[in-house]
Design an enzyme around this catalytic site. Structure first.
Site, short mmCIF file in Angstrom:
data_model
loop_
_atom_site.label_atom_id
_atom_site.label_comp_id
_atom_site.label_asym_id
_atom_site.label_seq_id
_atom_site.Cartn_x
_atom_site.Cartn_y
_atom_site.Cartn_z
N ALA A 1 2.73 2.99 9.58
CA ALA A 1 2.06 1.76 10.01
C ALA A 1 0.78 2.10 10.76
CB ALA A 1 2.99 0.94 10.91
N GLY B 1 0.80 -1.23 0.00
CA GLY B 1 0.00 0.00 0.00
C GLY B 1 0.83 1.26 0.00
N TYR C 1 -10.45 4.42 15.94
CA TYR C 1 -9.42 4.76 14.95
C TYR C 1 -9.09 6.25 15.03
CZ TYR C 1 -7.20 5.36 10.37
OH TYR C 1 -6.35 5.68 9.36
#
Lengths: 111, 236
Positions: free
Chosen positions: B82, B17, B146
């Site tokens: 990450a 990605g 998140y």
């Protein structure tokens, strides 16, 4: 906290030398004339009569960690939870910090 | 101690990605690139070295930086890319998911920043870019944990930037919009369309958009820019 255990040559005299060098580096960064400041096992690092301010302590700790890694392949975090929570901080003096480094080194060797 | 002749960058989450794109982008710009992820990389390139580790594992992170210091003698750039996401109603979010999100997204960023700064301060130079998300300012439903983990990254970055400024290190944030990656693979199309309609520039993000902001932050000339967030797509 290490992937290296090659610290057999790490005796107390060697650690004192590293701690003193790290503290001196921090002092000299703040003031070049600190090159000649006398540093002994009793030299206070934090609290009343300390030779370092807060940024100086950060620099000294990082310098000591770096020298342990470079010269003895000993990878440690000196400011670990145990160190930060002790009633008698291992950062209180050159001698106390030396003892703490030796303790971490011994634990790594036996890990 | 040897010192690499060219600048060295570390990109986390470089297996695939956007992380892989950024690693290849920095390689093309002349960096030696170190990358890491929990699994092995399925790509390779000259000048690229991959490390398998969990960014939230303190021992592994310490060992990584000790190895980079020893082999490269310098670290110029760190991109904390990450990240893991979980889109779910908060009432249906498992405790383990919360721990995983905060572990990788926030704790991992903290550990990488701390150890990178220790290496960077030796040369009194460093550029760190943390990746956040527009979910923070847009307060997107279904992304509470998140967004909270990235909100923690943003606050951490602002304070950290002040604490490492004396060492010649800057730390900034890029906040991407949704991009076509695994991270949003399971998000319903109507949800993505709804987000895009709230952007000033109504399209999905591209890897190039993220790289462009990172290029700005990591330029040596950006030494007077730190603790800042740039959101893509016109979000503020």
């Amino acid at each position: 906290m290490t992937d290296q255990v090659d610290n057999n040559s790490l005796d107390r005299a060697a650690v004192i030398e590293i701690v003193v060098a790290g503290v001196r580096e921090a002092l000299v960064l703040a003031s070049p004339e600190a090159e000649t400041t006398e540093l002994t096992e009793e030299t206070r690092l934090i609290g009343a009569g300390a030779v370092l301010d807060s940024l100086g302590l950060v620099t000294a700790v990082l310098e000591i960690e770096q020298r342990l890694a470079d010269e003895h392949d000993l990878v440690v975090v000196l400011a670990d939870e145990r160190a930060m929570s002790q009633k008698h901080s291992p950062f209180r003096s050159v001698g106390a910090l030396t003892d703490y480094v030796l303790r971490l080194a011994a634990e790594n060797t036996h890990a | 101690m040897p010192e690499a002749a060219v600048p060295v960058a570390l990109v986390t989450g470089a297996r695939k990605g956007i992380g892989r794109y950024l690693a290849e982008h920095l390689l093309a710009r002349g960096y030696q690139v170190e990358g890491c992820s929990r699994g092995p990389a399925d790509w390779e390139a000259e000048g690229y070295r991959h490390h398998e580790l969990d960014v939230a594992d303190e021992g592994a992170v310490k060992a990584l930086f000790a190895e980079i210091q020893k082999r490269q003698g310098r670290l110029d750039v760190l991109v904390n890319n990450a990240g893991v996401a979980s889109m779910n109603h908060v009432l249906l979010t498992p405790d383990a998911t919360a721990a995983r999100l905060l572990g990788t997204n926030f704790h991992g960023t903290f550990l990488m920043c701390r150890e990178a700064a220790k290496v960077m301060r030796r040369r009194k130079y460093g550029r760190i870019v943390n990746v956040s998300t527009i979910a923070v300012p847009m307060q997107l439903e279904g992304e509470s944990l998140y967004a909270a983990s990235k909100g923690a990254v943003e606050t951490f970055t602002r304070v950290f930037a002040r604490e490492v400024a004396d060492f010649g290190i800057t730390c900034n944030i890029v906040g991407p919009t949704p991009i076509e990656t695994d991270l949003i693979r399971n998000v319903p199309k109507d949800k993505i369309d709804g987000i895009l309609q709230r952007l000033a520039i109504k399209r999905l993000g591209r890897f190039e958009d993220v790289a462009n902001v990172i290029d700005f932050f990591v330029r040596p000339e950006s030494d007077y820019v730190t603790g800042q967030v740039i959101y893509l797509g016109g979000v503020s």
